[in-house]
Design a protein around this motif. Structure first.
Motif, short mmCIF file in Angstrom:
data_model
loop_
_atom_site.label_atom_id
_atom_site.label_comp_id
_atom_site.label_asym_id
_atom_site.label_seq_id
_atom_site.Cartn_x
_atom_site.Cartn_y
_atom_site.Cartn_z
N ARG A 111 0.83 -1.21 0.00
CA ARG A 111 0.00 0.00 0.00
C ARG A 111 0.86 1.26 0.00
NH1 ARG A 111 -3.10 3.31 3.94
NH2 ARG A 111 -2.22 2.13 5.69
N SER A 112 1.90 1.26 0.82
CA SER A 112 2.80 2.40 0.87
C SER A 112 3.46 2.64 -0.49
CB SER A 112 3.87 2.18 1.94
OG SER A 112 4.80 3.24 1.97
N HIS A 113 3.91 1.56 -1.11
CA HIS A 113 4.53 1.65 -2.44
C HIS A 113 3.53 2.16 -3.47
CE1 HIS A 113 6.44 0.41 -6.18
NE2 HIS A 113 5.42 -0.38 -6.43
N TRP A 114 2.33 1.60 -3.46
CA TRP A 114 1.27 1.97 -4.42
C TRP A 114 0.89 3.43 -4.27
CZ3 TRP A 114 -4.26 2.16 -2.94
CH2 TRP A 114 -5.11 2.34 -4.01
N GLU A 115 0.74 3.89 -3.03
CA GLU A 115 0.36 5.28 -2.80
C GLU A 115 1.49 6.24 -3.19
OE1 GLU A 115 -0.88 5.25 1.27
OE2 GLU A 115 -2.95 4.66 0.76
N SER A 116 2.74 5.81 -2.95
CA SER A 116 3.87 6.68 -3.30
C SER A 116 4.01 6.88 -4.80
CB SER A 116 5.18 6.10 -2.73
OG SER A 116 5.58 4.94 -3.47
N ARG A 117 3.45 5.95 -5.58
CA ARG A 117 3.52 6.03 -7.04
C ARG A 117 2.24 6.62 -7.64
NH1 ARG A 117 7.53 2.99 -9.41
NH2 ARG A 117 6.22 2.38 -11.19
N GLY A 118 1.38 7.21 -6.77
CA GLY A 118 0.18 7.86 -7.27
C GLY A 118 -1.01 6.94 -7.42
N ARG A 119 -1.01 5.81 -6.73
CA ARG A 119 -2.13 4.85 -6.74
C ARG A 119 -2.50 4.40 -8.16
NH1 ARG A 119 -5.37 5.42 -1.81
NH2 ARG A 119 -7.21 4.86 -3.04
N GLY A 176 -8.67 0.79 -0.79
CA GLY A 176 -8.73 0.80 -2.25
C GLY A 176 -7.60 0.05 -2.93
N LEU A 177 -6.78 -0.67 -2.17
CA LEU A 177 -5.66 -1.40 -2.77
C LEU A 177 -6.19 -2.36 -3.83
CD1 LEU A 177 -2.54 -1.84 -2.50
CD2 LEU A 177 -3.09 -3.81 -1.05
N PRO A 178 -5.66 -2.32 -5.05
CA PRO A 178 -6.17 -3.21 -6.11
C PRO A 178 -5.70 -4.66 -5.90
CG PRO A 178 -4.97 -1.32 -7.02
CD PRO A 178 -4.63 -1.42 -5.57
N VAL A 242 -10.33 -6.58 -10.41
CA VAL A 242 -9.95 -6.08 -9.10
C VAL A 242 -11.04 -6.40 -8.07
CG1 VAL A 242 -9.50 -3.99 -7.76
CG2 VAL A 242 -8.48 -4.27 -10.02
N GLY A 243 -10.60 -6.90 -6.92
CA GLY A 243 -11.51 -7.25 -5.85
C GLY A 243 -12.15 -8.61 -6.00
#
Length: 351
Positions: A111-119, A176-178, A242-243
């Motif tokens: 999640r941290s990685h995904w958010e740091s790259r703009g989700r 919202g993590l895919p 997703v999901g």
């Protein structure tokens, strides 16, 4: 696609790594190299420029953050887990720490990685689980596990995997993590660590030892060839919604006794002994809480993603036996590892 595969030196994980590299994906193999891991499993791709290895424990969040930052994966395929039911009966703590806490750490690092790259919408966290989370089925062949079957885990192993499944779904709904999820039936094939039923039977047969079958051998499993499973997992991470969760089965139900007798027949042909190998079959005290039957309904993955197994259990078992006959240099050293060759999972029965 650059894929971070956790548990990539294990049985199923290494099959995913080998197949992904062969298809041109960049692969980062993250593995703690615990007792069931073996880097020989990925020796065929170890020098490939598409492959990288990171030794780390998924319980170590700091190490995970560094690996995500260094490699910036487009997807995670999370297979790292403690998986042997008998070991979970004797030592459930390791299963809680790795399967639950480790999955939490992976989710947070991802999640941290995904958010740091703009989700990015293209990112995927694929959580690989088991049909054992659904509990046990009746003998009726018309009744199978679907993606909507209520969870009913019966062992420390399946309970820990059920908990990890719930965490993954929660991280999707809350943050919202895919994510995509998959639950598979029993795997078998090359590089299977020699503590599970099929390799135990093959290697005990060759050594002239008893072929142990729990109870009366009436427990039924749906057997999935590991290379078919790897193909399905790549299909899910590439094209799954997703999901969504997908049940992956081999459509090859067999009782344990039927399975062992088939192995004996194949061994009689490929490595004849003085007497038929079936004479070595020995029924032993059943595993505590042994589920009666597992069976997967794979309709969703077939209809939505166009995947279905390609290997029958008879063909897969023949390939597997031949692989063990041809690869003694692989399995011989593993027999000296902790717990291998010992009867585990009798803690409750001994009380």
């Amino acid at each position: 696609m650059k894929i971070l595969v956790t548990g990539g030196a294990g049985f199923i994980g290494s099959a995913v790594v080998r197949l992904a590299v062969s298809r041109g994906h960049k692969v980062v193999n993250l593995d703690a190299l615990t007792y069931a891991a073996c880097l020989d499993n990925v020796a065929s791709v170890s020098d490939n420029p598409l492959y990288a290895f990171e030794q780390a424990d998924i319980r170590d969040r700091g190490a995970l953050d560094l690996i995500f930052a260094a490699h910036a994966p487009d997807a995670v395929m999370h297979l790292a887990a403690e998986s042997h039911v008998d070991r979970s009966i004797d030592g459930p703590g390791d299963f809680v720490e790795t399967n639950i806490t480790g999955t939490y750490n992976m989710l947070e690092a991802a999640r941290s990685h995904w958010e740091s790259r703009g989700r990015p919408e293209s990112f995927r966290f694929h959580h690989v689980s088991t049909d054992e989370v659904f509990g046990s089925l009746p003998a009726d062949p018309a009744v199978k596990f679907t993606e909507d079957t209520p969870y009913d885990p019966r062992s420390p192993y399946s309970a820990s995997k059920a908990a990890s499944d719930h965490l993954v779904r929660a991280w999707h709904e809350t943050y919202g993590l895919p994510v995509v999820l998959s639950n598979c039936s029993n795997n078998y094939g090359p590089y299977h660590f020699p503590e599970k039923l099929i390799p135990v039977v093959i290697l005990n047969a060759l050594a002239g030892k008893p072929l142990p079958i729990y109870g009366r051998g009436e427990n039924v499993r749906d057997w999935l060839y590991v290379e078919d499973h790897a193909d399905a997992l790549l299909t899910v991470v590439e094209r799954g919604a997703v999901g969504r969760s997908y049940n992956i089965g081999g459509e090859n139900e067999r009782s344990n006794l039927e399975l062992v007798r088939t192995l004996c027949t194949i061994l009689d042909e490929l490595r004849p002994a003085a007497a038929p190998y079936a004479e070595q079959i020995a029924f032993v005290a059943d595993r505590p809480g042994h589920d009666a039957r597992y069976a997967i309904d794979p309709s969703r993955i077939r209809e939505e993603l166009g995947w279905r197994p390609s290997v029958t259990v008879e063909e897969g078992l023949r390939r597997t036996v031949q692989w063990y006959l041809d690869n003694e240099d692989w399995w011989r050293p593993l027999q000296a590892r902790e717990g291998v060759g010992q009867r585990l999972g009798t803690a409750r029965a001994a009380q």
